[in-house]
Design an enzyme around this catalytic site. Structure first.
Site, PDB file in Angstrom:
ATOM      1  N   GLY A  49       0.885  -1.161   0.000  1.00 24.03           N
ATOM      2  CA  GLY A  49       0.000   0.000   0.000  1.00 24.03           C
ATOM      3  C   GLY A  49       0.907   1.190   0.000  1.00 24.03           C
ATOM      4  N   CYS A  50       0.468   2.410   0.186  1.00 23.69           N
ATOM      5  CA  CYS A  50       1.462   3.459   0.248  1.00 23.69           C
ATOM      6  C   CYS A  50       0.920   4.850   0.059  1.00 23.69           C
ATOM      7  CB  CYS A  50       2.544   3.313  -0.807  1.00 23.69           C
ATOM      8  SG  CYS A  50       3.273   1.732  -0.842  1.00 23.69           S
ATOM      9  N   SER A  51       1.846   5.805   0.147  1.00 26.26           N
ATOM     10  CA  SER A  51       1.542   7.184  -0.221  1.00 26.26           C
ATOM     11  C   SER A  51       2.582   7.635  -1.236  1.00 26.26           C
ATOM     12  CB  SER A  51       1.619   8.079   1.014  1.00 26.26           C
ATOM     13  OG  SER A  51       2.885   7.953   1.629  1.00 26.26           O
ATOM     14  N   ARG A  61      -0.199   6.500   6.103  1.00 25.90           N
ATOM     15  CA  ARG A  61      -0.347   5.623   4.940  1.00 25.90           C
ATOM     16  C   ARG A  61       0.846   4.671   4.818  1.00 25.90           C
ATOM     17  NH1 ARG A  61      -4.366   7.565   1.342  1.00 25.90           N
ATOM     18  NH2 ARG A  61      -3.561   6.128  -0.203  1.00 25.90           N
ATOM     19  N   GLY A 118       5.981   6.756   0.677  1.00 26.68           N
ATOM     20  CA  GLY A 118       5.917   6.159   2.013  1.00 26.68           C
ATOM     21  C   GLY A 118       5.246   4.809   1.867  1.00 26.68           C
TER      22      GLY A 118
END
Lengths: 375, 505
Positions: free
Chosen positions: A10-12, A39, A195
């Site tokens: 997942g992530c930003s 996130r 991130g």
């Protein structure tokens, strides 16, 4: 250093670009990605920056990660006959560095220190010897070398290999990684950041984003559900997919489509997130012919699954989503600045007063380019 | 089999005389002459083939067909089948002839492959609410596209794309010749192909003129006998296929007995009425790969380079290298037919003992073409042993562009797999030319049932794609990462390019 697990994530993501080529330090991008702390989960963060080495802009800047000094020696032995090393030095870092705001304080609550166990980080400014490029272009040569180092030299990993750009990444929260690499001391006209929230934990520095090849960098929020075929599509073209993460296919696909097959960024985006047949059937003749041919010929390059991606290259920045927009992306403009981020708040955090804010449509790329004439 | 044979009957036909109303429908329906009527129905057990026609059509449900359990005393080594075959050969001195695909208990690898699905990190997609694309193009694709900028600043395609055939569903009806099957079967297949946006394959017996309007949904086959091949035939098609081999009988030719060659078949095949149609084992103008190349280009010349040319081979040991040669010889499509593929008639010893499983052949060919960097240059069609949409999805994930169904299509039209196709007595009106049997299959009904099958499989394939979190067939094709093997040894897994279940990405 190299984990044996595959890591869906997942992530930003966040990206900043000055289309007029103004360079700014890394504090803004750190601030932006720090806002999206939740996130990520502290298992990976990184940045790509363009324009950071203006005095050495004609040399390939290799940002290297080594498991240990023995791996460094093996790699340097490898470099010796293949490149002219103009300068090599340790990456400037601040071990134990942490972003001073509350978000990172949570590490303390959990009894963990920021930025632990970095690998040996070294950078090389190198030229390609003339005799190596009799039959291939120097960029082709560098790609081959990157593939070879990553797949054959145990304990060595090429984090980035472009000119006048570099990747700064590792295991930790991105804002801490930014501080660790002293990004406040670099100036760039494009910054992208990532991130990470991987859903399992090999804790591998090389596995963090961005993924880079030549001057391509990719930060990616999502999972490439078509990874299996994308990988098999790329392999016959000589790409070695060894990093055990789906994101690298995006970087290699752009390299294949844009650098080697000479497609424009727009066409490449149409390959990776192609229009639906229903829409293609309604297009005017010329567009339909092109879109049909792209899908027929490049079906193996179609990216499927949820993603929002920011691609960086030396002339610009491209943001785009999967075909049905399963991951968020917001874009904004202010004067000569183009912003892209997983969340609008991460843009407002660094530029509260924006000229324009919009959410790009599914599969439609947002393309930022350096103004003509900007070197 | 003569009634005087010493072979015990294979089946026992039981009539429930309490229920039977002596309507004689079973007598009329049995095409194998098993049912006699004196003052009541009396079955001749020896003639029963268990085609289930009488059972299905008895209005009183008074008939059951069972195995003749102790026809042969139990023996784990000497199975009833072995003894039956020896007895037959002792009586006749002939090659044993059989119909349909290999029925033996070889491992079916499809049943050892499992498909992935999304959980949390990538969302699955609901095919009823989101677009889900199955459109497939068969034909040679270039490795890359080039564009030119026009005077008005717009770009245009500079690369010329070779002819492509569009499929709305990646399932093609397999090659079954007119002669082996009835004209009503061809009618059903071609109408269903047109309705569902796919193709039927004429097989080697030519195309009846009545079906010429369906040219866009027809693959015309050119086999070693060249029956029915003429310029107009080649051009009345979406694609031309050169048949080198058939999965059920690799290396073996074909033989349509003269009794089946009536007026219509004679015209379609371009042979005299009543004459045997014998397809030689090899093409006598193809003794090498370079000869094949000549035929491919002869066909391309004859069709003005407007149609893809496919080459169909059986899955044999060296299939990957052969397929590579075929692509380099100019074929736009390679059709691989596995050893479980069907047939109207084949020597039993060949059908049951020659060839390799399609799963392994397909995996080997797809990987070989990729290793050589020529996978884009040809489409791969997987034939011989596709039984369900699950098999289809697995075949596509292993690398097939499309799959072929033959037996499954026949079953949809009524076939009960009694394996007597070669007798010409098919009670379901499929593998027969007897007019009273042929008319049992109504092409309207047959084509509707075939279209239903394709619709059902498309819906199921879309569900699979959705659960995989992808919305286009391209993202499944060749994506072996989404398959896992269970109960397979490591070498088989390696050959399939599939990881064992339990291993993550």
């Amino acid at each position: 250093m190299r984990g044996n697990c595959y890591i869906p994530s997942g992530c930003s993501v966040s990206g900043i670009m000055s289309e007029s080529g103004r360079r700014q330090d890394g504090n803004a991008i750190i601030k932006s990605i720090a806002l999206m702390h939740d996130r990520a989960n502290g298992l990976g963060g990184g940045f790509a920056a363009y324009g950071i080495y203006p005095r050495r802009s004609d040399l390939y800047a290799f940002h290297m990660m080594f498991d240990d000094m023995a791996a460094k020696e093996r790699c340097e032995e490898h470099f010796k006959d293949r490149f002219d090393i103009v300068l090599d030095e340790a990456m400037p870092t601040r071990p134990g560095g942490a972003y001073e705001e509350e978000t990172s304080g949570r590490w303390g609550e959990r009894g963990v220190q920021p930025i632990i166990n970095p690998p040996v980080l070294w950078r090389y400014f190198m030229d390609v010897p003339e005799d190596k490029t009799k039959f291939v272009s120097d960029r082709e040569y560098v790609v081959g070398e990157v593939m070879e180092i990553n797949s054959t030299i145990d304990g060595a990993f090429v984090a980035s290999s472009g000119k006048n750009m570099g990747a700064f990444k590792g295991v930790g929260y991105p804002e801490d990684i930014g501080v660790f690499y002293k990004l406040g001391e670099y100036k760039a006209y494009i910054w992208t950041a990532h991130g990470r929230f991987p859903t399992n934990t090999p804790g591998w520095w090389g596995g963090a984003h961005p993924f880079c090849l030549l001057d391509w960098s990719i930060v990616h929020n999502g999972e490439i559900s078509s990874y299996g075929i994308n990988k098999r599509y790329l392999e016959p073209f000589g790409y070695k997919l060894e990093l055990r993460t789906d994101t690298e296919v995006v970087a290699y696909l752009f390299d294949l489509l844009v650098r080697r097959h000479k497609l424009s960024i727009e066409l490449a985006a149409k390959v990776l997130a192609s229009p639906f047949w229903d829409d293609i059937d309604r297009m005017p003749d010329r567009e339909r012919r092109i879109a049909t041919a792209l899908r027929q010929v490049y079906g193996g390059a179609l990216l499927n699954g949820p993603f929002s991606i920011i691609l960086g290259h030396s002339r610009g920045m491209v943001g785009f989503n999967d075909r049905i927009k399963l991951r968020p992306m917001t874009c904004a403009r202010k004067d000569d600045m183009l912003y892209m981020s997983s969340e609008e708040s991460a843009i407002r955090e660094i530029s509260p007063d924006l000229d324009e804010v919009w959410s790009p449509r599914a599969g439609t790329p947002v393309i930022g380019e350096l103004d003509e004439g900007v070197a | 089999m003569a009634a005087t044979s010493e072979l015990p009957p294979e089946f026992i036909v039981k009539i429930d005389y309490d229920r039977c109303r002596r309507c004689k429908r079973c007598v009329m329906n049995c095409s194998f002459g098993c049912m006699h009527f004196t003052d009541r129905v009396v079955p001749e057990h020896k003639l029963c083939v268990a085609c289930q026609r009488c059972v299905t059509y008895c209005p009183e449900h008074a008939i059951t067909v069972t195995k003749n359990e102790l026809a042969y005393k139990e023996n784990a080594n000497w199975s009833p089948e072995l003894r039956k075959n020896i007895l037959k050969q002792a009586e006749t001195g002939g090659i044993l002839l059989v119909g349909m695909g290999n029925p033996r208990d070889y491992p079916i690898l499809w049943d050892h492959l499992l498909i992935d699905a999304c959980q949390v990190t990538n969302p699955s997609i609901d095919p009823l609410r989101e677009p889900m694309e199955l459109r497939t193009f068969l034909g040679r694709k270039p490795d890359r596209l080039e564009f030119v900028e026009r005077d008005d600043g717009e770009i245009d395609l500079a690369t010329e794309i070779e002819p492509q055939v569009r499929l709305d569903v990646p399932v093609i009806f397999g090659a079954m010749s007119y002669g082996a099957v009835s004209l009503n079967v061809h009618r059903s297949l071609v109408m269903a192909a047109a309705r569902s946006g796919t193709l039927m394959n004429t097989g080697e017996g030519g195309l009846h003129r009545e079906l010429y309007p369906y040219a866009g949904n027809v693959i015309v086959q050119v086999a070693s006998g060249r029956f029915g091949v003429h310029s107009e035939y080649l051009n009345t098609s979406a694609m031309v296929e050169i048949k080198i081999g058939q999965g059920a009988k690799p290396g073996i030719g074909g033989h349509l007995p003269g009794e089946k060659v009536d007026e219509d078949i004679s015209k379609t095949r371009m042979i005299p009425v009543g004459s045997d149609a014998i397809s030689p084992a090899p093409h006598h103008d193809i003794y090498s790969i370079e000869d094949l190349s000549q035929l491919i280009y002869a066909i391309k010349e004859a069709t003005d380079y407007e149609k893809p040319v496919s080459v169909k081979i059986s899955a044999v040991h060296n299939v990957a290298a052969i397929a590579s040669g075929i692509v380099r010889a100019g074929a736009d499509v390679v059709t691989i037919d596995g050893f479980r593929g069907g047939t109207g008639a084949a020597p039993m010893v060949i059908r049951d003992n020659v060839g390799i499983p399609i799963e392994l052949a397909l995996a080997a060919v797809d990987q070989r073409l990729r290793d050589e960097g020529i996978r884009n240059n040809a489409s791969i069609i997987c034939a011989g042993g596709i039984r369900s949409s699950g098999d289809m999805a697995k075949a596509i994930a292993l690398g097939a562009d499309a799959v072929v169904i033959g037996t499954a299509a026949l079953v949809a039209m009524g076939c009960r797999i009694c394996q007597k196709c070669y007798t010409g007595n098919c009670a379901w009106g499929i593998a027969t030319q007897r007019p009273e049997l042929v008319r049992r299959l109504d092409p309207q009904v047959g084509s509707a049932r075939l279209s239903n099958l394709l619709t059902a499989w498309s819906l199921e394939l879309k569900e699979i794609l959705g659960s995989l979190g992808v919305n286009s067939i391209e993202s499944l094709r060749g994506s072996r990462e989404r398959l896992r093997g269970v109960g397979l040894d490591s070498q088989t897994l390696e050959l399939l390019g599939v990881k064992p279940a339990g291993v993550g990405q």
